[in-house]
Write an enzyme that holds these catalytic residues in place. Sequence first.
Site, PDB file in Angstrom:
ATOM      1  N   ASN A 145      26.032  24.641  24.694  1.00 58.24           N
ATOM      2  CA  ASN A 145      27.170  23.635  24.393  1.00 58.24           C
ATOM      3  C   ASN A 145      26.787  21.968  24.621  1.00 58.24           C
ATOM      4  OD1 ASN A 145      26.364  23.846  27.152  1.00 58.24           O
ATOM      5  ND2 ASN A 145      28.397  23.742  27.981  1.00 58.24           N
ATOM      6  N   ARG A 153      17.362  17.376  30.446  1.00 63.65           N
ATOM      7  CA  ARG A 153      18.010  17.452  31.863  1.00 63.65           C
ATOM      8  C   ARG A 153      16.896  18.115  32.705  1.00 63.65           C
ATOM      9  NH1 ARG A 153      23.989  18.095  33.742  1.00 63.65           N
ATOM     10  NH2 ARG A 153      23.368  20.497  33.792  1.00 63.65           N
ATOM     11  N   LYS A 168      13.095  27.972  26.304  1.00 66.75           N
ATOM     12  CA  LYS A 168      13.881  28.936  25.516  1.00 66.75           C
ATOM     13  C   LYS A 168      15.400  28.322  25.324  1.00 66.75           C
ATOM     14  CE  LYS A 168      16.975  32.037  25.898  1.00 66.75           C
ATOM     15  NZ  LYS A 168      17.606  31.570  24.768  1.00 66.75           N
ATOM     16  N   PRO A 169      15.613  27.605  24.206  1.00 70.71           N
ATOM     17  CA  PRO A 169      16.985  27.048  23.571  1.00 70.71           C
ATOM     18  C   PRO A 169      17.914  28.172  23.251  1.00 70.71           C
ATOM     19  CG  PRO A 169      15.418  26.790  21.821  1.00 70.71           C
ATOM     20  CD  PRO A 169      14.656  27.253  22.897  1.00 70.71           C
ATOM     21  N   GLY A 222      23.892  28.316  32.463  1.00 71.97           N
ATOM     22  CA  GLY A 222      24.759  29.282  31.584  1.00 71.97           C
ATOM     23  C   GLY A 222      25.688  30.087  32.601  1.00 71.97           C
ATOM     24  N   SER A 223      26.099  31.193  32.239  1.00 72.49           N
ATOM     25  CA  SER A 223      27.158  31.820  33.121  1.00 72.49           C
ATOM     26  C   SER A 223      26.786  32.522  34.044  1.00 72.49           C
ATOM     27  CB  SER A 223      27.676  32.787  32.160  1.00 72.49           C
ATOM     28  OG  SER A 223      26.794  34.234  31.728  1.00 72.49           O
ATOM     29  N   GLU A 244      22.323  26.721  37.217  1.00 78.45           N
ATOM     30  CA  GLU A 244      23.574  25.873  36.814  1.00 78.45           C
ATOM     31  C   GLU A 244      24.600  26.731  36.228  1.00 78.45           C
ATOM     32  OE1 GLU A 244      26.501  24.185  35.242  1.00 78.45           O
ATOM     33  OE2 GLU A 244      24.842  23.153  34.046  1.00 78.45           O
ATOM     34  N   LEU A 245      25.511  27.290  37.151  1.00 82.42           N
ATOM     35  CA  LEU A 245      26.281  28.178  36.474  1.00 82.42           C
ATOM     36  C   LEU A 245      27.478  27.959  36.075  1.00 82.42           C
ATOM     37  CD1 LEU A 245      24.729  31.028  38.618  1.00 82.42           C
ATOM     38  CD2 LEU A 245      23.938  30.321  36.588  1.00 82.42           C
ATOM     39  N   CYS A 278      30.955  23.173  31.399  1.00 83.47           N
ATOM     40  CA  CYS A 278      30.986  23.569  32.769  1.00 83.47           C
ATOM     41  C   CYS A 278      31.887  22.874  33.752  1.00 83.47           C
ATOM     42  CB  CYS A 278      29.692  24.190  33.419  1.00 83.47           C
ATOM     43  SG  CYS A 278      28.668  22.816  33.314  1.00 83.47           S
ATOM     44  N   GLU A 377      36.668  30.867  33.674  1.00 84.59           N
ATOM     45  CA  GLU A 377      36.384  29.847  32.853  1.00 84.59           C
ATOM     46  C   GLU A 377      36.904  29.773  31.450  1.00 84.59           C
ATOM     47  OE1 GLU A 377      32.525  26.649  33.052  1.00 84.59           O
ATOM     48  OE2 GLU A 377      32.138  28.858  32.762  1.00 84.59           O
TER      49      GLU A 377
END
Length: 475
Positions: A145, A153, A168-169, A222-223, A244-245, A278, A377
Site C-alpha cells: 500500500n 521506514r 522482501k517487498p 501487514g495483516s 506493524e499489523l 492501516c 479492516e
Amino acid sequence: MLVGGEWRESREGARFPVLDPATGEVIATVADAGVEDAADAMDAAAAAFPRWSAASPRRRAALLHDVFTAVHDRAEEFAALVTLEMGKPLAESRAEVAYAADFLRWYSEEAVRLTGTFRTAPGGAARHLTLNRPVGPCLLVTPWNFPLAMITRKVAPALAAGCTVVLKPAEETPLSALLLARVMAEAGLPAGVVNVLSTSRPGPLVEAVLGDRRIRKLSFTGSTEVGRRLLALAAPGVLRTSMELGGNAPFVVFDDADVDAAVEGAVAAKLRNGGQSCVAANRFIVADSVAPRFVGGLAERLRAQVVGPGDDPRSTLGPLISQAQRDRAAGLVDDAVAHGAEPVVHYGEGAAGPGDAFLRPVLLDRVPPSAEIARKEIFGPAAAVYRFSTEEEGLALANDTRSGLVGYVYTRDLDRAVRAIEALECGMVGVNRGHVSDASAPFGGVKESGLGREGGEIGVQEYLETRYASIAAPA
C-alpha cells in the site's frame, strides 16, 4: 534482484509479472526469487555485517543523507512508478515519496546520536557502562500500500544502527523497491548491506530466511493474521521482532466538535490511499446531536470524488490494488446493508472506473455492531457511521475491537480530549486532525495491532541491543 551488490536473475531463472491495477495489464516482469536466492542474500548480508557495523556513525549518516538527496532529486520518477504499480493518484504518490525521503533524512541525523551511558553505581563500588550495538542482519517484509515509504521506514533506521538487510517487498509492488536499491547502490552503499528479493512465493522464502541462524531481527508490516504466523516462525530463533499489523481505527466526533473540520479530517483519514491504509478511519463514531450534519457533509464530499486512473490529473481516487480487494470491500458493504445499515452513498452510484479494481466511495449510516464491517479492516473507500449519546458510550464503542493502532478524536473541549487520549486503547491518537504519520514520531499499535515502534527516536532502538559492562571503581 539485488544480492551481494550484483543485479541478477533468480537461480531458477523464474520471473513474474507486475500489473497496473488501473488496467490489469502487465507493466513489467521481475526476477522471482526462491529459497536458494534467499540463502545467497543471507550469505551476503552476514558477510557485509562486520564491516558495516564497524563503519563510523558519520559515514552511515552521510550515506543515508546522500540517498535522501537522490530520492528527493528523482521524486517525480519515484512518484510515477508508485502510481504505476500501486494505482494511487499521482498527487498522493508525490506525498508518499516526500514522506519516504523524510525517514532517510531523519535517520541520517539520528545515526550520530546513538550514544551509551557511563555512570557510578549507587553503592560506589563500580562504574556502569552501556553500549548500543546493532542487532545483526535483518529481514524486512514490506506491504504494497505504501511501496516506498514502508521500505525507508525500516531500511533507514536499520542502516543507521549498523545492521545489514534482506528486503522482501510485496509481490504486487516490487518496482519501487528495486529503484530505491539502485539509488542506494549509486550512492555508494557497500555490497551486501541491502539485498532485495522480489518473489511471488513469499512463504517459503521468508521461512527459509527466518530459519537461518544468522538472522537476528524481523520487521513486518501487514495483516495481523500473517503477523501471527511470522511470530511463530521467529520464535525458535528468539528473534527481535517489530510488527506493524492491522487496524480498525475509530474516528470519534463528540457533540462539541467543529463538524466542518471533522468532515475534512474524515475525508483525509478515510480516502488517503483509497482507504488502503492501516491508519485509515474504519469506524466513524458520531454523537447523535451532530450526526445528521456530519453525515450530510461527508456524503457531499464523497460524491464529489473523481474515480479514475492514478495518472489522470483529474482523479482524486484511484483503483484498489486488485479486483479481489475491490470485491472484498464491496462484500463488507453488502453485508452491512443486509444487516440494516442505511446506504447514504453507494458504490453503485455513477461510473466505477475503467477497470475491475475501481470502487466508488461508500457511506453507510446507523451501522449495527453485528455487521462484519464493524470487526474487519475495510481497506477501501467505505465509511461506516455508528451513533452514540454519551461520552462513555462513544469511547466504549471505540475500544470495542481487538485492534489498537490509531484513533481519531474531534472535540473543542481540552479536558475531554485528554480523557479520550488516555481512554482510547490505541498506540496513536489524532486530536482534531485526520493524519498522524510523521517520520519524527513513533508509529505503532497495541493489542493485536502489533509490537514495537517505527519512526522517531525510538525507531532506531528496534535495531539496537544494549550491552552492559560493570567496571570496578578505581582504587
